[in-house]
Design a protein around this motif. Structure first.
Motif, PDB file in Angstrom:
ATOM      1  N   ASP A 329       0.823  -1.213   0.000  1.00 31.08           N
ATOM      2  CA  ASP A 329       0.000   0.000   0.000  1.00 31.08           C
ATOM      3  C   ASP A 329       0.860   1.267   0.000  1.00 31.08           C
ATOM      4  O   ASP A 329       0.637   2.188   0.796  1.00 31.08           O
ATOM      5  CB  ASP A 329      -0.953  -0.003   1.207  1.00 31.08           C
ATOM      6  N   LEU A 330       1.829   1.302  -0.909  1.00 24.79           N
ATOM      7  CA  LEU A 330       2.710   2.460  -1.019  1.00 24.79           C
ATOM      8  C   LEU A 330       2.368   3.340  -2.219  1.00 24.79           C
ATOM      9  O   LEU A 330       3.153   4.220  -2.586  1.00 24.79           O
ATOM     10  CB  LEU A 330       4.165   1.996  -1.113  1.00 24.79           C
ATOM     11  N   GLY A 331       1.213   3.097  -2.827  1.00 25.58           N
ATOM     12  CA  GLY A 331       0.769   3.927  -3.924  1.00 25.58           C
ATOM     13  C   GLY A 331       1.285   3.459  -5.270  1.00 25.58           C
ATOM     14  O   GLY A 331       1.903   2.402  -5.395  1.00 25.58           O
ATOM     15  N   GLU A 332       1.031   4.280  -6.297  1.00 29.97           N
ATOM     16  CA  GLU A 332       1.384   3.905  -7.660  1.00 29.97           C
ATOM     17  C   GLU A 332       2.885   4.022  -7.932  1.00 29.97           C
ATOM     18  O   GLU A 332       3.380   3.438  -8.890  1.00 29.97           O
ATOM     19  CB  GLU A 332       0.616   4.778  -8.657  1.00 29.97           C
ATOM     20  N   ALA A 333       3.588   4.789  -7.122  1.00 26.60           N
ATOM     21  CA  ALA A 333       5.028   4.985  -7.317  1.00 26.60           C
ATOM     22  C   ALA A 333       5.749   4.674  -6.007  1.00 26.60           C
ATOM     23  O   ALA A 333       6.188   5.584  -5.295  1.00 26.60           O
ATOM     24  CB  ALA A 333       5.317   6.404  -7.785  1.00 26.60           C
ATOM     25  N   PRO A 334       5.876   3.387  -5.658  1.00 22.00           N
ATOM     26  CA  PRO A 334       6.416   3.036  -4.340  1.00 22.00           C
ATOM     27  C   PRO A 334       7.832   3.536  -4.100  1.00 22.00           C
ATOM     28  O   PRO A 334       8.168   3.960  -3.002  1.00 22.00           O
ATOM     29  CB  PRO A 334       6.335   1.506  -4.302  1.00 22.00           C
ATOM     30  N   ALA A 335       8.695   3.494  -5.133  1.00 25.31           N
ATOM     31  CA  ALA A 335      10.068   3.963  -4.927  1.00 25.31           C
ATOM     32  C   ALA A 335      10.084   5.450  -4.579  1.00 25.31           C
ATOM     33  O   ALA A 335      10.862   5.890  -3.718  1.00 25.31           O
ATOM     34  CB  ALA A 335      10.915   3.701  -6.168  1.00 25.31           C
ATOM     35  N   ARG A 336       9.219   6.229  -5.227  1.00 23.95           N
ATOM     36  CA  ARG A 336       9.151   7.660  -4.935  1.00 23.95           C
ATOM     37  C   ARG A 336       8.654   7.898  -3.504  1.00 23.95           C
ATOM     38  O   ARG A 336       9.166   8.750  -2.788  1.00 23.95           O
ATOM     39  CB  ARG A 336       8.227   8.341  -5.951  1.00 23.95           C
ATOM     40  N   ARG A 337       7.646   7.119  -3.116  1.00 26.73           N
ATOM     41  CA  ARG A 337       7.114   7.266  -1.753  1.00 26.73           C
ATOM     42  C   ARG A 337       8.175   6.876  -0.715  1.00 26.73           C
ATOM     43  O   ARG A 337       8.339   7.536   0.329  1.00 26.73           O
ATOM     44  CB  ARG A 337       5.881   6.376  -1.604  1.00 26.73           C
ATOM     45  N   ILE A 338       8.909   5.801  -0.977  1.00 29.37           N
ATOM     46  CA  ILE A 338       9.950   5.353  -0.040  1.00 29.37           C
ATOM     47  C   ILE A 338      11.049   6.400   0.069  1.00 29.37           C
ATOM     48  O   ILE A 338      11.555   6.674   1.164  1.00 29.37           O
ATOM     49  CB  ILE A 338      10.500   3.988  -0.507  1.00 29.37           C
ATOM     50  N   LEU A 339      11.419   6.998  -1.041  1.00 30.47           N
ATOM     51  CA  LEU A 339      12.435   8.048  -0.987  1.00 30.47           C
ATOM     52  C   LEU A 339      11.930   9.250  -0.197  1.00 30.47           C
ATOM     53  O   LEU A 339      12.648   9.770   0.671  1.00 30.47           O
ATOM     54  CB  LEU A 339      12.818   8.470  -2.409  1.00 30.47           C
ATOM     55  N   LYS A 340      10.738   9.678  -0.470  1.00 27.66           N
ATOM     56  CA  LYS A 340      10.193  10.882   0.170  1.00 27.66           C
ATOM     57  C   LYS A 340       9.994  10.701   1.664  1.00 27.66           C
ATOM     58  O   LYS A 340      10.374  11.568   2.475  1.00 27.66           O
ATOM     59  CB  LYS A 340       8.871  11.262  -0.492  1.00 27.66           C
ATOM     60  N   ASP A 341       9.416   9.576   2.060  1.00 25.63           N
ATOM     61  CA  ASP A 341       8.984   9.425   3.451  1.00 25.63           C
ATOM     62  C   ASP A 341       9.852   8.498   4.289  1.00 25.63           C
ATOM     63  O   ASP A 341       9.793   8.556   5.521  1.00 25.63           O
ATOM     64  CB  ASP A 341       7.535   8.936   3.487  1.00 25.63           C
ATOM     65  N   ALA A 342      10.661   7.628   3.679  1.00 19.28           N
ATOM     66  CA  ALA A 342      11.562   6.760   4.442  1.00 19.28           C
ATOM     67  C   ALA A 342      13.019   7.142   4.232  1.00 19.28           C
ATOM     68  O   ALA A 342      13.889   6.625   4.939  1.00 19.28           O
ATOM     69  CB  ALA A 342      11.342   5.294   4.059  1.00 19.28           C
ATOM     70  N   ARG A 343      13.280   7.986   3.265  1.00 18.45           N
ATOM     71  CA  ARG A 343      14.635   8.464   2.965  1.00 18.45           C
ATOM     72  C   ARG A 343      15.568   7.308   2.596  1.00 18.45           C
ATOM     73  O   ARG A 343      16.720   7.225   3.020  1.00 18.45           O
ATOM     74  CB  ARG A 343      15.217   9.303   4.108  1.00 18.45           C
ATOM     75  N   VAL A 344      15.035   6.413   1.760  1.00 24.52           N
ATOM     76  CA  VAL A 344      15.805   5.322   1.173  1.00 24.52           C
ATOM     77  C   VAL A 344      15.621   5.420  -0.338  1.00 24.52           C
ATOM     78  O   VAL A 344      14.485   5.451  -0.827  1.00 24.52           O
ATOM     79  CB  VAL A 344      15.343   3.942   1.673  1.00 24.52           C
ATOM     80  N   ALA A 345      16.722   5.485  -1.078  1.00 26.27           N
ATOM     81  CA  ALA A 345      16.656   5.606  -2.534  1.00 26.27           C
ATOM     82  C   ALA A 345      16.773   4.229  -3.175  1.00 26.27           C
ATOM     83  O   ALA A 345      17.801   3.556  -3.039  1.00 26.27           O
ATOM     84  CB  ALA A 345      17.759   6.525  -3.044  1.00 26.27           C
ATOM     85  N   LEU A 346      15.716   3.810  -3.855  1.00 25.30           N
ATOM     86  CA  LEU A 346      15.683   2.557  -4.600  1.00 25.30           C
ATOM     87  C   LEU A 346      15.331   2.869  -6.052  1.00 25.30           C
ATOM     88  O   LEU A 346      14.865   3.963  -6.362  1.00 25.30           O
ATOM     89  CB  LEU A 346      14.637   1.603  -4.011  1.00 25.30           C
ATOM     90  N   ASN A 347      15.555   1.913  -6.949  1.00 30.26           N
ATOM     91  CA  ASN A 347      15.127   2.088  -8.328  1.00 30.26           C
ATOM     92  C   ASN A 347      13.651   1.751  -8.472  1.00 30.26           C
ATOM     93  O   ASN A 347      13.171   0.753  -7.923  1.00 30.26           O
ATOM     94  CB  ASN A 347      15.940   1.201  -9.266  1.00 30.26           C
ATOM     95  N   ALA A 348      12.950   2.559  -9.240  1.00 29.92           N
ATOM     96  CA  ALA A 348      11.538   2.312  -9.500  1.00 29.92           C
ATOM     97  C   ALA A 348      11.375   1.162 -10.477  1.00 29.92           C
ATOM     98  O   ALA A 348      12.009   1.129 -11.537  1.00 29.92           O
ATOM     99  CB  ALA A 348      10.890   3.574 -10.059  1.00 29.92           C
ATOM    100  N   GLY A 349      10.520   0.219 -10.141  1.00 33.34           N
ATOM    101  CA  GLY A 349      10.359  -0.976 -10.958  1.00 33.34           C
ATOM    102  C   GLY A 349       9.853  -0.715 -12.356  1.00 33.34           C
ATOM    103  O   GLY A 349      10.253  -1.395 -13.306  1.00 33.34           O
ATOM    104  N   ASP A 350       8.972   0.298 -12.530  1.00 31.38           N
ATOM    105  CA  ASP A 350       8.391   0.505 -13.850  1.00 31.38           C
ATOM    106  C   ASP A 350       9.404   1.054 -14.844  1.00 31.38           C
ATOM    107  O   ASP A 350       9.157   1.044 -16.050  1.00 31.38           O
ATOM    108  CB  ASP A 350       7.157   1.395 -13.769  1.00 31.38           C
ATOM    109  N   ALA A 351      10.577   1.514 -14.377  1.00 29.74           N
ATOM    110  CA  ALA A 351      11.628   1.931 -15.309  1.00 29.74           C
ATOM    111  C   ALA A 351      12.166   0.745 -16.097  1.00 29.74           C
ATOM    112  O   ALA A 351      12.754   0.920 -17.172  1.00 29.74           O
ATOM    113  CB  ALA A 351      12.762   2.603 -14.542  1.00 29.74           C
ATOM    114  N   PHE A 352      11.978  -0.472 -15.593  1.00 29.27           N
ATOM    115  CA  PHE A 352      12.475  -1.685 -16.238  1.00 29.27           C
ATOM    116  C   PHE A 352      11.462  -2.251 -17.237  1.00 29.27           C
ATOM    117  O   PHE A 352      11.739  -3.256 -17.873  1.00 29.27           O
ATOM    118  CB  PHE A 352      12.811  -2.727 -15.180  1.00 29.27           C
ATOM    119  N   GLY A 353      10.313  -1.598 -17.352  1.00 33.60           N
ATOM    120  CA  GLY A 353       9.247  -2.045 -18.226  1.00 33.60           C
ATOM    121  C   GLY A 353       7.952  -2.163 -17.441  1.00 33.60           C
ATOM    122  O   GLY A 353       7.966  -2.203 -16.195  1.00 33.60           O
ATOM    123  N   PRO A 354       6.811  -2.225 -18.117  1.00 35.44           N
ATOM    124  CA  PRO A 354       5.525  -2.334 -17.408  1.00 35.44           C
ATOM    125  C   PRO A 354       5.467  -3.527 -16.458  1.00 35.44           C
ATOM    126  O   PRO A 354       4.730  -3.490 -15.467  1.00 35.44           O
ATOM    127  CB  PRO A 354       4.508  -2.485 -18.546  1.00 35.44           C
TER     128      PRO A 354
END
Length: 384
Positions: A329-354
């Motif tokens: 339940d981290l929304g449509e852009a989980p990596a962005r939410r994790i970076l903003k609110d947990a301060r952990v930078a991960l790669n967004a999965g949808d950059a690798f394809g749908p």
């Protein structure tokens, strides 16, 4: 037995590369494929000597890189490589583009197998070709090449396939039988196979690694491999990779590349790669693999304890974890939410394809303490 341990956070914060320079100090950066370990001693020494003597000019046409890689391939993969068939360049991406430019015509299609390293899409377009997506098959316990889908793409006119082996981001090491079947398809339809094997040195011993060009005569006739020490030994910024062929016709393609393609090889990168591929660095690489083995299991344990809704399969190779967080339940852009609110930078999965929607890529090539803190930060976010 040599132990390879990550540098402390205080020292890592002094680095200026993409991983440690992109975000403020309150962010734990676990995105780009760099590791947090000291350089292998042999690499450190050769770079120190080069700086001391000012040996920072252009690469020489007479250098030991091809022979060094051939020795490495023999020891690590039981693969006999003919050094005379190798050509160097700046990095794996450049090697891929230069080969594709010569095996496909503008507008022709190149198969990729998503979810896959995001620059693959751009590299195909840079070569003047068009991307044809044939996603990996998810068996429920692993990922594998969709050979039926690849056959259909070849039959429909695709002229090449860009293979990722070991696969990024899933960490899959493709099985020999699947590679042999791919080679037969490529031979049948006269298609070129360009195999990105940059993560090959990081295949865990229990899994092993099969170079594409080693599997059959069909693979040698249709294939090219592009390899580097950069991922295993953290040398990406030094710029050195090798393009490998194993057949007279494919070797002629590499020999026909403009000399500037070879001259783009970095002198420091070449010297570091020779040291990395030397037998002197084998113990360090073995130690790194043991560390990464512990880290990939630690991550599994931490996710089970703190984020049981996350789905993760331990990768066969590398230090990149492909994690399905769609149930958190981290929304449509989980990596962005994790970076903003947990301060952990991960790669967004949808950059690798749908196929990557709802996923993140987590770099565990670091210390257990940083891995633990990152998972705990994300778990605290989920609880909130």
């Amino acid at each position: 037995m040599l132990e390879v341990t990550a540098l402390p956070l205080s020292e890592l914060r002094l680095r200026t590369s993409e991983k440690w320079g992109e975000y403020p100090d309150d962010v734990l950066p676990l995105f780009v494929a760099e590791t947090d370990f000291p350089l292998a001693p042999a690499v450190q020494e050769v770079l120190r000597r080069a700086v001391e003597t000012g040996d920072t000019g252009y690469v020489s046409s007479r250098n030991p890189l091809a022979e060094a890689y051939a020795g490495f391939a023999r020891r690590r993969f039981d693969w006999e490589v003919d050094p005379s068939r190798l050509r160097s360049t700046a990095d794996v991406s450049m090697g891929i583009v230069e080969i594709l430019r010569r095996v496909v015509q503008p507008g022709e299609r190149v198969v990729v197998t998503p979810p896959v390293y995001p620059p693959f899409y751009d590299l195909v377009e840079e070569a003047g070709a068009e991307v044809e997506r044939v996603p990996l098959r998810d068996t429920g316990t692993s990922w594998e090449l969709d050979l039926d889908g690849i056959r259909a793409a070849f039959a429909d006119g695709a002229r090449a396939i860009l293979l990722c082996n070991p696969h990024n981001p899933t960490g899959t090491v493709h099985e020999r039988d699947a590679l042999a079947a791919l080679a037969e398809l490529a031979a049948e339809f006269e298609v070129a196979v360009v195999s990105d094997e940059i993560h090959a040195p990081l295949a865990q011993p229990g899994t092993g690694f099969t170079p594409f060009l080693s599997v059959s005569d069909a693979a040698r006739k249709t294939g090219y491999a592009v390899v580097s020490a950069s991922k295993a030994f953290n040398l990406a910024g030094l710029k050195c990779a090798l393009m490998v062929s194993a057949d007279d016709e494919t070797t002629a393609v590499l020999r026909g590349l403009p000399i500037e393609v070879v001259w783009r090889t970095g002198q420091l990168g070449l010297r570091a790669a020779v040291a990395a591929f030397s037998e002197e660095s084998d113990a360090w690489l073995d130690g790194l693999l043991r560390t990464l083995d512990r880290n990939r299991v630690l991550l599994e344990d931490l996710l089970a304890a703190h984020l049981p809704g996350a789905r993760y399969r331990i990768p066969d190779a590398g230090y990149l974890a492909w994690i399905d967080v769609s149930a958190l339940d981290l929304g449509e852009a989980p990596a962005r939410r994790i970076l903003k609110d947990a301060r952990v930078a991960l790669n967004a999965g949808d950059a690798f394809g749908p196929e990557g929607e709802g996923h993140v890529r987590f770099n565990f090539g670091t210390s257990p303490e940083i891995i633990t803190e990152a998972v705990e930060r994300i778990a605290a976010l989920v609880r909130r």
